[in-house]
Design a protein around this motif. Structure first.
Motif, PDB file in Angstrom:
ATOM      1  N   GLU A   4       0.707  -1.295   0.096  1.00 42.49           N
ATOM      2  CA  GLU A   4       0.084   0.081  -0.063  1.00 42.49           C
ATOM      3  C   GLU A   4       0.790   1.602  -0.001  1.00 42.49           C
ATOM      4  OE1 GLU A   4      -3.236  -0.143   2.664  1.00 42.49           O
ATOM      5  OE2 GLU A   4      -3.358  -2.366   2.633  1.00 42.49           O
ATOM      6  N   VAL A   5       1.887   1.219  -0.725  1.00 35.16           N
ATOM      7  CA  VAL A   5       2.913   2.427  -1.017  1.00 35.16           C
ATOM      8  C   VAL A   5       2.799   2.894  -2.222  1.00 35.16           C
ATOM      9  CG1 VAL A   5       5.178   3.191  -0.444  1.00 35.16           C
ATOM     10  CG2 VAL A   5       4.212   1.986   1.265  1.00 35.16           C
ATOM     11  N   ASP A   6       2.493   4.016  -2.713  1.00 30.79           N
ATOM     12  CA  ASP A   6       2.662   4.429  -4.329  1.00 30.79           C
ATOM     13  C   ASP A   6       3.892   4.909  -4.244  1.00 30.79           C
ATOM     14  OD1 ASP A   6       2.109   5.485  -6.763  1.00 30.79           O
ATOM     15  OD2 ASP A   6       0.651   6.971  -6.179  1.00 30.79           O
ATOM     16  N   LEU A   7       5.089   4.355  -4.444  1.00 28.65           N
ATOM     17  CA  LEU A   7       6.333   4.826  -4.537  1.00 28.65           C
ATOM     18  C   LEU A   7       6.455   5.937  -5.643  1.00 28.65           C
ATOM     19  CD1 LEU A   7       8.974   4.752  -3.159  1.00 28.65           C
ATOM     20  CD2 LEU A   7       9.763   2.827  -4.498  1.00 28.65           C
ATOM     21  N   ALA A   8       6.097   5.548  -6.783  1.00 32.09           N
ATOM     22  CA  ALA A   8       6.096   6.344  -7.984  1.00 32.09           C
ATOM     23  C   ALA A   8       5.348   7.644  -7.616  1.00 32.09           C
ATOM     24  CB  ALA A   8       5.511   5.609  -9.081  1.00 32.09           C
ATOM     25  N   GLY A   9       4.413   7.772  -7.017  1.00 34.07           N
ATOM     26  CA  GLY A   9       3.598   8.880  -6.598  1.00 34.07           C
ATOM     27  C   GLY A   9       4.530   9.717  -5.632  1.00 34.07           C
ATOM     28  N   ILE A  10       4.974   9.195  -4.560  1.00 32.08           N
ATOM     29  CA  ILE A  10       5.993   9.782  -3.608  1.00 32.08           C
ATOM     30  C   ILE A  10       6.889  10.436  -4.446  1.00 32.08           C
ATOM     31  CG2 ILE A  10       7.409   9.550  -1.609  1.00 32.08           C
ATOM     32  CD1 ILE A  10       5.310   7.218  -0.968  1.00 32.08           C
ATOM     33  N   LEU A  11       7.796   9.549  -5.366  1.00 32.71           N
ATOM     34  CA  LEU A  11       8.774  10.081  -6.040  1.00 32.71           C
ATOM     35  C   LEU A  11       8.401  11.372  -6.944  1.00 32.71           C
ATOM     36  CD1 LEU A  11      10.634   6.860  -6.948  1.00 32.71           C
ATOM     37  CD2 LEU A  11      11.471   8.528  -5.294  1.00 32.71           C
ATOM     38  N   ALA A  12       7.028  11.317  -7.563  1.00 30.93           N
ATOM     39  CA  ALA A  12       6.935  12.533  -8.495  1.00 30.93           C
ATOM     40  C   ALA A  12       6.561  13.542  -7.631  1.00 30.93           C
ATOM     41  CB  ALA A  12       5.473  12.008  -9.220  1.00 30.93           C
ATOM     42  N   PRO A  19      10.346   7.687 -12.150  1.00 22.52           N
ATOM     43  CA  PRO A  19      10.984   6.825 -11.178  1.00 22.52           C
ATOM     44  C   PRO A  19      12.330   6.267 -11.241  1.00 22.52           C
ATOM     45  CG  PRO A  19       8.432   6.182 -11.564  1.00 22.52           C
ATOM     46  CD  PRO A  19       9.077   6.962 -12.603  1.00 22.52           C
ATOM     47  N   ASN A  20      12.745   6.014 -12.617  1.00 26.35           N
ATOM     48  CA  ASN A  20      14.110   5.530 -13.026  1.00 26.35           C
ATOM     49  C   ASN A  20      15.169   6.429 -12.727  1.00 26.35           C
ATOM     50  OD1 ASN A  20      13.504   2.872 -13.722  1.00 26.35           O
ATOM     51  ND2 ASN A  20      12.644   3.716 -15.640  1.00 26.35           N
ATOM     52  N   ALA A  21      14.936   7.706 -12.571  1.00 24.85           N
ATOM     53  CA  ALA A  21      15.784   8.770 -12.361  1.00 24.85           C
ATOM     54  C   ALA A  21      16.097   8.604 -10.994  1.00 24.85           C
ATOM     55  CB  ALA A  21      15.239  10.101 -12.665  1.00 24.85           C
ATOM     56  N   ALA A  22      15.222   8.269  -9.946  1.00 27.85           N
ATOM     57  CA  ALA A  22      15.668   8.334  -8.562  1.00 27.85           C
ATOM     58  C   ALA A  22      16.623   7.229  -8.353  1.00 27.85           C
ATOM     59  CB  ALA A  22      14.085   7.984  -7.964  1.00 27.85           C
ATOM     60  N   THR A  23      16.772   6.169  -9.154  1.00 25.24           N
ATOM     61  CA  THR A  23      17.604   5.146  -8.710  1.00 25.24           C
ATOM     62  C   THR A  23      19.040   5.615  -9.074  1.00 25.24           C
ATOM     63  OG1 THR A  23      17.744   4.091 -11.033  1.00 25.24           O
ATOM     64  CG2 THR A  23      15.982   3.298  -9.597  1.00 25.24           C
ATOM     65  N   ARG A  24      19.293   6.649 -10.037  1.00 26.97           N
ATOM     66  CA  ARG A  24      20.633   7.120 -10.190  1.00 26.97           C
ATOM     67  C   ARG A  24      20.992   8.189  -9.282  1.00 26.97           C
ATOM     68  NH1 ARG A  24      18.000   6.324 -15.027  1.00 26.97           N
ATOM     69  NH2 ARG A  24      17.332   8.336 -15.260  1.00 26.97           N
ATOM     70  N   ASP A  25      20.102   8.800  -8.417  1.00 26.18           N
ATOM     71  CA  ASP A  25      20.254   9.792  -7.271  1.00 26.18           C
ATOM     72  C   ASP A  25      20.548   9.282  -6.113  1.00 26.18           C
ATOM     73  OD1 ASP A  25      20.153  12.033  -5.738  1.00 26.18           O
ATOM     74  OD2 ASP A  25      18.679  12.908  -7.019  1.00 26.18           O
ATOM     75  N   ARG A  29      16.984   7.387  -0.865  1.00 24.72           N
ATOM     76  CA  ARG A  29      16.784   6.464   0.115  1.00 24.72           C
ATOM     77  C   ARG A  29      15.631   6.282   0.974  1.00 24.72           C
ATOM     78  NH1 ARG A  29      19.885  10.277   2.285  1.00 24.72           N
ATOM     79  NH2 ARG A  29      19.549  10.640   4.565  1.00 24.72           N
ATOM     80  N   LEU A  30      15.426   5.075   1.112  1.00 26.12           N
ATOM     81  CA  LEU A  30      14.116   4.632   1.785  1.00 26.12           C
ATOM     82  C   LEU A  30      14.456   4.193   3.329  1.00 26.12           C
ATOM     83  CD1 LEU A  30      12.387   2.407  -0.879  1.00 26.12           C
ATOM     84  CD2 LEU A  30      12.014   4.907  -0.596  1.00 26.12           C
ATOM     85  N   VAL A  31      13.540   4.751   4.220  1.00 24.30           N
ATOM     86  CA  VAL A  31      13.775   4.266   5.743  1.00 24.30           C
ATOM     87  C   VAL A  31      12.601   3.326   5.703  1.00 24.30           C
ATOM     88  CG1 VAL A  31      13.743   4.796   7.872  1.00 24.30           C
ATOM     89  CG2 VAL A  31      14.900   6.113   6.167  1.00 24.30           C
ATOM     90  N   VAL A  49      15.774   0.170   8.794  1.00 23.40           N
ATOM     91  CA  VAL A  49      17.072   0.185   8.022  1.00 23.40           C
ATOM     92  C   VAL A  49      16.942   1.183   6.748  1.00 23.40           C
ATOM     93  CG1 VAL A  49      15.668  -1.730   6.640  1.00 23.40           C
ATOM     94  CG2 VAL A  49      18.357  -1.746   6.539  1.00 23.40           C
ATOM     95  N   THR A  50      17.998   1.454   6.232  1.00 24.04           N
ATOM     96  CA  THR A  50      17.688   2.424   5.299  1.00 24.04           C
ATOM     97  C   THR A  50      18.271   1.920   3.803  1.00 24.04           C
ATOM     98  OG1 THR A  50      18.366   4.293   6.755  1.00 24.04           O
ATOM     99  CG2 THR A  50      18.839   4.771   4.562  1.00 24.04           C
ATOM    100  N   VAL A  51      17.398   2.012   2.884  1.00 27.03           N
ATOM    101  CA  VAL A  51      18.027   1.223   1.718  1.00 27.03           C
ATOM    102  C   VAL A  51      18.048   2.226   0.477  1.00 27.03           C
ATOM    103  CG1 VAL A  51      17.096  -1.131   2.284  1.00 27.03           C
ATOM    104  CG2 VAL A  51      15.640   0.690   1.249  1.00 27.03           C
TER     105      VAL A  51
END
Length: 56
Positions: A4-12, A19-25, A29-31, A49-51
């Motif tokens: 129940e987490v809209d990761l793409a929405g949070i990144l936007a 969202p792929n741009a976030a992988t290069r930045d 990071r996610l906690v 944990v931080t990932v």
């Protein structure tokens, strides 16, 4: 499991329309915090944990 987490929405909302741009930045990071609800216990153990995101 994370649900129940809209990761793409949070990144936007944080400036990553792709969202792929976030992988290069490296600043992205996610906690992830896990809490175990122990019935009858005066405390609930937890761990955090931080990932970083990685491209697929």
């Amino acid at each position: 499991m994370v649900s129940e987490v809209d990761l793409a929405g949070i990144l936007a909302r944080n400036g990553f329309s792709d969202p792929n741009a976030a992988t290069r930045d490296p600043r992205v990071r996610l906690v992830v915090k896990c809490i175990a609800d122990v019935k009858g216990s005066p405390f609930d153990p937890s761990a955090e944990v931080t990932v970083r995101l990685a491209p697929t």
